[in-house]
Design a protein around this motif. Structure first.
Motif, short mmCIF file in Angstrom:
data_model
loop_
_atom_site.label_atom_id
_atom_site.label_comp_id
_atom_site.label_asym_id
_atom_site.label_seq_id
_atom_site.Cartn_x
_atom_site.Cartn_y
_atom_site.Cartn_z
N ALA A 166 0.83 -1.20 0.00
CA ALA A 166 0.00 0.00 0.00
C ALA A 166 0.86 1.26 0.00
O ALA A 166 0.50 2.26 -0.61
CB ALA A 166 -0.93 -0.01 1.20
N ALA A 169 1.97 1.86 -3.56
CA ALA A 169 0.87 2.38 -4.37
C ALA A 169 0.57 3.83 -4.01
O ALA A 169 0.23 4.63 -4.88
CB ALA A 169 -0.37 1.52 -4.18
N THR A 170 0.72 4.19 -2.76
CA THR A 170 0.49 5.57 -2.34
C THR A 170 1.57 6.49 -2.89
O THR A 170 1.29 7.62 -3.27
CB THR A 170 0.46 5.66 -0.80
OG1 THR A 170 -0.51 4.75 -0.31
CG2 THR A 170 0.09 7.05 -0.34
N ALA A 200 -4.84 8.37 -5.09
CA ALA A 200 -5.65 7.16 -5.26
C ALA A 200 -6.47 6.89 -4.01
O ALA A 200 -6.03 7.12 -2.89
CB ALA A 200 -4.77 5.97 -5.56
N ILE A 227 -6.55 1.22 -4.25
CA ILE A 227 -5.33 0.56 -3.78
C ILE A 227 -5.63 -0.88 -3.39
O ILE A 227 -4.87 -1.79 -3.71
CB ILE A 227 -4.70 1.35 -2.61
CG1 ILE A 227 -4.17 2.69 -3.12
CG2 ILE A 227 -3.58 0.55 -1.95
CD1 ILE A 227 -3.70 3.62 -2.03
N GLU A 275 -4.01 -4.21 -5.09
CA GLU A 275 -3.34 -5.26 -4.31
C GLU A 275 -3.95 -6.62 -4.57
O GLU A 275 -3.25 -7.62 -4.65
CB GLU A 275 -3.37 -4.92 -2.83
CG GLU A 275 -2.45 -3.77 -2.47
CD GLU A 275 -2.51 -3.43 -0.99
OE1 GLU A 275 -3.38 -3.97 -0.28
OE2 GLU A 275 -1.67 -2.63 -0.56
#
Length: 52
Positions: A2, A5-6, A12, A17, A21
């Motif tokens: 996470a 992705a952040t 987002a 997210i 995942e």
């Protein structure tokens, strides 16, 4: 995952997210199964005997 992705997309949503995942985990699972299937097919060519 996470945190990565952040960093890539700070705007987002949490749902996006989580979906990403889930997609990554399913794709890794499918890749492992495909890799195992191909390795068994290749090994069957060079090892005599019945596998199944």
């Amino acid at each position: 995952m996470a945190a990565l992705a952040t960093r890539i997309s700070p705007k987002a949503s949490v749902e996006a997210i989580a979906d990403f995942e889930t997609f990554v985990s399913v794709s890794l699972f499918c890749f492992a199964g495909l890799l195992m299937s191909v390795s068994i097919i290749v090994a069957d060519k060079y090892m005599p005997g019945e596998w199944f």
